[in-house]
Enzyme design. Sequence first.
Site, PDB file in Angstrom:
ATOM      1  N   ASP A  60      -0.793 -11.118  31.199  1.00  0.00           N
ATOM      2  CA  ASP A  60      -0.170 -10.010  30.476  1.00  0.00           C
ATOM      3  C   ASP A  60       0.935  -9.431  31.352  1.00  0.00           C
ATOM      4  OD1 ASP A  60      -1.097  -8.341  27.810  1.00  0.00           O
ATOM      5  OD2 ASP A  60       0.039  -7.111  29.213  1.00  0.00           O
ATOM      6  N   THR A 100       1.233 -14.015  14.761  1.00  0.00           N
ATOM      7  CA  THR A 100       1.708 -14.214  13.384  1.00  0.00           C
ATOM      8  C   THR A 100       3.226 -14.222  13.379  1.00  0.00           C
ATOM      9  OG1 THR A 100      -0.264 -13.133  12.565  1.00  0.00           O
ATOM     10  CG2 THR A 100       1.581 -13.318  11.030  1.00  0.00           C
ATOM     11  N   LYS A 114      -1.177 -18.216   7.081  1.00  0.00           N
ATOM     12  CA  LYS A 114      -1.505 -16.903   7.643  1.00  0.00           C
ATOM     13  C   LYS A 114      -0.866 -15.778   6.834  1.00  0.00           C
ATOM     14  CE  LYS A 114      -2.631 -13.484  10.038  1.00  0.00           C
ATOM     15  NZ  LYS A 114      -3.122 -13.061  11.300  1.00  0.00           N
ATOM     16  N   PHE A 119     -13.055  -7.555  -0.393  1.00  0.00           N
ATOM     17  CA  PHE A 119     -11.759  -6.872  -0.503  1.00  0.00           C
ATOM     18  C   PHE A 119     -11.543  -6.300  -1.895  1.00  0.00           C
ATOM     19  CE2 PHE A 119      -9.552  -7.153   3.556  1.00  0.00           C
ATOM     20  CZ  PHE A 119     -10.582  -7.767   4.250  1.00  0.00           C
ATOM     21  N   CYS A 127      -2.064  -5.419  11.248  1.00  0.00           N
ATOM     22  CA  CYS A 127      -1.597  -6.696  10.682  1.00  0.00           C
ATOM     23  C   CYS A 127      -1.083  -6.574   9.261  1.00  0.00           C
ATOM     24  CB  CYS A 127      -2.739  -7.701  10.686  1.00  0.00           C
ATOM     25  SG  CYS A 127      -3.168  -8.238  12.325  1.00  0.00           S
ATOM     26  N   LYS A 157     -10.116   1.593  10.123  1.00  0.00           N
ATOM     27  CA  LYS A 157     -11.364   1.154   9.512  1.00  0.00           C
ATOM     28  C   LYS A 157     -12.465   1.410  10.536  1.00  0.00           C
ATOM     29  CE  LYS A 157     -11.496  -3.651  10.940  1.00  0.00           C
ATOM     30  NZ  LYS A 157     -11.587  -5.026  10.501  1.00  0.00           N
TER      31      LYS A 157
END
Length: 446
Positions: A36, A124, A205, A250, A261, A321
């Site tokens: 990192d 992504t 994706k 969902f 995301c 969430k």
Amino acid sequence: MNAQGREPLAVFGAGWVGLVTAACFAELGHEVTVRDVVPEKVERLQNGEVPFFEPGLGELLERNRDRLTFTLDAADAAEAAELVFVCVDTPPTYSGDADLSRVWTVIDELPQLDRRSILVMKSTVPVGTGEKVRAALEARGLSHIGYVSNPEFLAEGTAIENFMNPDRVVVGAFLESDADRVTALYEPLGTTIVRADVASSEMIKLAANAFLTTKISFINEIANVCELVGADVVKVAQGVGLDHRMGPHFLRAGAGWGGSCFGKDVSALKQLAGNSGYQFQLLAAVIEVNELQKRRIVQKLQKHLGRLRGKRVALLGLAFKPNTDDMRDAPSLVLASRLLAEGANVRAYDPEARPGELLQGVALCDSTLEAVTGADAAVIVTEWNEFQTVATPEIRDAMRRPLIVDGRNLLDPEATRAVGFDYEGIGRAASPLSALPETPERELAD
Ligand code: UDX
């Protein structure tokens, strides 16, 4: 590769995806070097600290300490590895496209490797990125480095379970032999491997996240109609979801989807389509429905309280969430700022999220009881388990007005009303927005 079929791996980016990927591959027996760019983060990881809350991750990192190395040095990490996983973030730019600058930095930092290592893209990225990376590698004299698209489908809070028991693993490659090497890593998981070309893998994706958000925005619109016609969306979702062609997941109506995301990936796919000459109208609606959904909570409060100026509203849950402390793109952020703009006095409690500067003007509390004391309404924004038992006489008596707006349909409406609360859910039969006159005259005397 060693005798057990284990490969030395490198993971670039010690964020959610990178650390979960590293910890899980270490658990599967691989030696993993995590790189990192943030010195404090690397130092904390070297000291055995996990920089964010993800159930089970700390234990997994600890258990596999001997197989994990954390470093700031890109060349060291890449040189030690047969496969280099790119797990850097790709945040949205002002135009809504994905910002690939961190991906390009990884390519720039690769040393002159002399063997056929493989760059495995987990970040992504827009469709077409693989081709561009291949060209960039060629330009750097690294055309012998392979490239594989291997998107992640990890949901926060269940990321380790998602990695170890995936519904599928997608491997998109230019060369079969590269796909074979990445496929071999996942073989111990015994899951379906979808082998594809690179562009299709990249699209899988984006399409997956677009479909999931479409499902949620769809059920949220059904919920809004349910309110007008006297139906209960929880029952409707159950009845629809049992059809195996649609599935039960969902389909939970609520205060909108968020997280690091969904918003960026849906917007990236919409922009990608637009940049390629196609107007993806469905996704435009999916995004718009979600923005309105977050704001509907304000209308529900106004329905009961009239003007919100001076009213005390307790937000229960801030994370986007449950089981995460992540507040990126959390509906709570939009809701809190709308409430503040309406002049409400906003208090908030979350078991894990620590918003810091993000929630200027909101009083942060250490417990549900502290947040709701003297409040005119409590809003369940995140469905943390502990809020399931919020409808107690103690909480009711602590509030100035016992009103619960359940933004996640967590509570049983009848049981909540039986304790003496006014109850508002999302799309529940007895919660039509129009049931009470929306007039400021309904304000209670403070
Ligand atoms: C998501 C995808 O699930 C994952 O595959 C991808 O790799 C990253 O994005 P995550 O952001 O961790 O994962 O959260 P997820 O559990 O998918 O929930 C996203 C949002 O949708 C949350 O705000 C959640 O509250 C909301 N949601 C989810 C609903 O409102 N209703 C539902 O039925 C499900």
